[in-house]
Design an enzyme around this catalytic site. Structure first.
Site, PDB file in Angstrom:
ATOM      1  N   CYS A 153     -21.036  23.935 -21.319  1.00 43.19           N
ATOM      2  CA  CYS A 153     -20.289  22.727 -21.644  1.00 43.19           C
ATOM      3  C   CYS A 153     -20.027  22.703 -23.142  1.00 43.19           C
ATOM      4  CB  CYS A 153     -21.111  21.503 -21.254  1.00 43.19           C
ATOM      5  SG  CYS A 153     -20.253  19.975 -21.566  1.00 43.19           S
ATOM      6  N   THR A 176     -18.331  20.005 -24.592  1.00 42.10           N
ATOM      7  CA  THR A 176     -17.904  18.643 -24.931  1.00 42.10           C
ATOM      8  C   THR A 176     -18.380  18.232 -26.324  1.00 42.10           C
ATOM      9  OG1 THR A 176     -17.816  17.948 -22.648  1.00 42.10           O
ATOM     10  CG2 THR A 176     -18.127  16.221 -24.266  1.00 42.10           C
TER      11      THR A 176
END
Lengths: 374, 351
Positions: free
Chosen positions: B187, B189
């Protein structure tokens, strides 16, 4: 006796933004444009407030052409000649509202900038960039430029503390560059030759506050200020006087850009993140089958050799030269940064970039992301 | 002016569990099974509360077949068709289905579920509503809508990282809240947006909020070894969801790649460029990809990894004197550390 400032100053890597409730349905709804009216020039500007740094590898005319299509800003480096500028103005008139002319505080810089602004009156921004924004000499210089160009928007820096932000704004600057960013330090020393030696010595030591990716000031001088704290404190001072600030340097990924805006920066200036693209100056070199481009801080040996014929003896080189992987067209990087910012705004519930700092709550962390596969 | 929360938030790597006196003779005595009764669906569930993540490289039917033997959960990814679900149901016994979780991709998919439900009793009783950002008002409305239509299904919803949003989602009808933004290994993000929350602190704060309302939480992401799974349970997670740790097995999706005599499998985040290209025809202009693709070394059958994880947690329970997994969080004292393991002989990863 030395004094130690007890409260911890923070960098981008020390924090994350806390998500908040949001009524946005999609990140496509987020508006990244901002409109500013500047304190001293009284000019108005609209655009996405991201600026390409005035380093001679990234602050190029080629870059400005792409940036202006996204209404982003480019601080053009100061090594283009008057003829280069005339040629650019004739061929890309649509870009001129999104660029600034750069200058150090030397006489010849100022003369050249005056010639350019006279020849290309559509350019409304001036970027005054010295290593040490704390010198009295620079304050005088800002006053001088303001007197000569009453209606141009002046960016000035770099500084990292509130009191100096206020001083520069009151001296006529509109937007203060905060913190960091490798740039034209060498010219200050070379071209201000009449300075008494003591002052020159002082400016070497206090020379800089920078911490961009190709800036080694912190390792060479021990001087610096963590960027997140600098931005928060300087934004507070500037906004109190209706001035604006640029967070200059220290961003390594789109998340850092978001944090700078969250901390209160009106503009964010990027050097390293825009390096290595087709639009950057310098050759693409190939090494072991990998394509690379040169990127260097403005006071690195490469820059000094290129522009000043070698490192002046009295100072160490404070930038380094790195080879960055060639990243192709800058368009993809722009979309990546803007997409990241939109996503941030959605997470904290800001429908406009302007609201981001009002909605920002930073939490302190010890690690940024999972490093298992990095 | 932006606000800075001054107390420092912690990740799994910042802590270790302190050993405590224990009356357990052997780790065999430790019971990892838990029974839950869910707040809104009123359903009961018994099993080992570890869940394979709904990523299309992990949450496969093949994975579900193996995991249900250990009474572990699988959140089956949303890219299987109705036909594939029917086949899976016809070939597998009931328990396998009760350990599977269905993910409706979009609101329209719920109507399909509605019609299936009437004609087909065996359909999974667990619905997982999964969005990257659980903070939008829009999502809260969606949860309410699903609860209204499926009063007896257990609903998992997420992801969020703070107590007030956990409470909101539980009060809107969710039973189990997925906790974690950006901790995953694939991830990005946090890099792309700067948004996130250290996982250990998020789990502790969210568990507190959920348990106050008799709700439950899943710690989703950030576990890189069995010790992290134990810490998540210790911090108060009712369930722990694993992606990266279960990737790279025979049962994981994706082809096996061979290079220089070594075998690899692809593993990627569900909003990586790879996944967006595969399922949405590319990255939309207004968004950045928030995941990455990695090649993980092929690890063989997932069964070994599961035994390794369960063995690790049993050992943790013995060290802190918890005879049941349920007691683990009550017996947990975390100490803050700066280094997890002695790195002298570690290979490239020091976790």
């Amino acid at each position: 006796m030395p004094r130690i400032d007890a409260d911890l100053k923070l960098d981008f890597k020390d924090v994350l933004l806390r998500p908040k409730r949001s009524s946005l349905r999609s990140r496509a709804e987020v508006d990244l444009e901002r409109t500013f009216t500047f304190r001293n020039s009284k000019q108005t500007y609209s655009g996405i407030p991201i600026i390409v740094a005035n380093m001679d590898t990234v602050g190029t005319f080629e870059m400005a052409v792409v940036m202006s299509q996204h209404s982003m800003f480019t601080a053009i480096h100061k090594h283009y000649t008057l003829d280069d500028w005339k040629f650019f103005a004739a061929h890309h008139p649509e870009c001129l509202q999104h660029v600034a002319v750069s200058s150090g505080s030397g006489k010849s810089d100022l003369e050249k900038m005056s010639d350019i602004l006279e020849a290309v009156p559509q350019v409304k921004f001036i970027c005054l960039d010295v290593a040490n924004g704390y010198s009295e000499h620079f304050v005088e210089f800002v006053k001088l430029v303001r007197a000569r160009f009453p209606e141009h928007t002046i960016m000035a820096g770099n500084v990292v503390t509130g009191e100096m932000v206020e001083e520069l704004i009151l001296s006529g600057a509109d937007i203060i560059k905060v913190g960091v960013g490798p740039e034209h330090r060498w010219s200050f020393h070379r071209r201000c030759a009449p300075q008494p030696p003591a002052l020159a010595g002082l400016s070497i030591r206090t020379d800089s506050t920078r911490k961009g990716s190709v800036c080694t000031t912190r390792t060479k001088t021990g001087v610096g200020y963590p960027q997140l704290s600098a931005v928060i404190e300087c934004a507070d001072s500037a906004h109190g006087l209706k001035g604006h600030i640029i967070s200059d340097g220290g961003c390594t990924c789109p998340g850092d850009v978001a944090k700078a805006f969250g901390a209160g920066a009106d503009f964010v200036m990027l050097g390293g993140m825009f390096s290595g693209h087709t639009e950057c100056a310098g050759e693409v070199i190939e090494k072991n089958g990998q394509k690379l481009k040169l990127f260097y801080g403005m006071s690195s040996e490469t820059a000094m050799r290129k522009h000043a014929g070698g490192v002046a003896e009295y100072r160490a080189s404070e930038g380094k030269t790195v080879e960055v992987p060639y990243k192709g067209d800058v368009e993809n990087t722009i979309l990546d940064i803007l997409g990241g910012l939109r996503s941030t705004c959605t997470y904290v519930g800001a429908a406009k970039l302007k609201e981001l700092s009002r909605r920002a709550t930073f939490i302190r962390v010890t690690q940024q992301h999972n490093t298992v596969f990095s | 002016m932006p606000h800075i929360d001054s107390d420092i938030k912690l990740d799994f790597k910042d802590v270790l569990l302190r050993p405590k006196r224990s009356t357990l003779k052997s780790r065999n005595e430790v019971d990892l099974t838990r029974s839950f009764s869910f707040r809104n669906s009123k359903q009961m569930y018994t099993g080992i509360p570890i869940i394979a993540a709904n990523m299309d490289t992990v949450g496969t039917f093949e994975m579900a077949k193996v995991l249900c033997k250990f009474s572990l959960f699988t959140a089956v990814h949303k890219h299987y068709s109705l036909q594939q679900w029917k086949e899976f149901a016809s070939q597998n016994p009931e328990p396998c289905l009760s350990h599977s979780i269905w993910l409706p991709a979009q609101a329209p998919a719920l109507q399909t579920l509605n019609s299936w439900n009437r004609s087909w009793k065996l359909f999974p009783r667990n619905i997982c509503l999964d969005v990257a950002n659980g903070y939008s008002e829009h999502f809260v409305e969606f949860v309410k809508d699903v609860r209204k239509r499926f009063p007896k299904h257990t609903i998992m919803a997420g992801n969020v990282v703070t107590g007030e949003m956990v409470e909101e989602l539980i009060l809107s009808g969710a039973d189990i809240i997925k906790v974690g933004i950006g901790p995953g290994s694939v991830c990005t993000t946090r890099k792309k947006t700067g948004v996130g929350y250290p996982q250990l602190s998020a789990v502790m704060e969210c568990a507190d909020a959920a348990h106050g309302l008799k709700g439950h939480i899943i710690s989703d992401g950030g576990c890189s070894c069995p010790g992290d799974v134990a810490k998540a349970f210790g911090a108060g997670a009712d369930f722990v969801m694993l992606g990266g740790m279960l990737a790279g097995h025979s049962e994981s999706g994706g082809e096996l790649i061979e290079r220089d005599g070594r075998k690899y499998k692809l593993f990627y985040g569900m909003s990586s460029e790879m996944a967006m290209k595969k399922y949405a025809g590319g990255v939309a202009e207004y968004r950045a990809s928030e995941g990455k693709t990695v090649e993980v070394p092929f690890k063989g059958d997932v069964e070994h990894t599961i035994r390794d994880i369960l063995g690790g947690i049993r050992s943790t329970c013995t060290y802190v004197g918890a005879a049941k997994l349920k007691e683990l969080s009550r017996r947990t004292t975390f100490i803050r550390v700066t280094q997890q393991v002695n790195p002298i002989f570690s290979d490239e990863s020091s976790t």
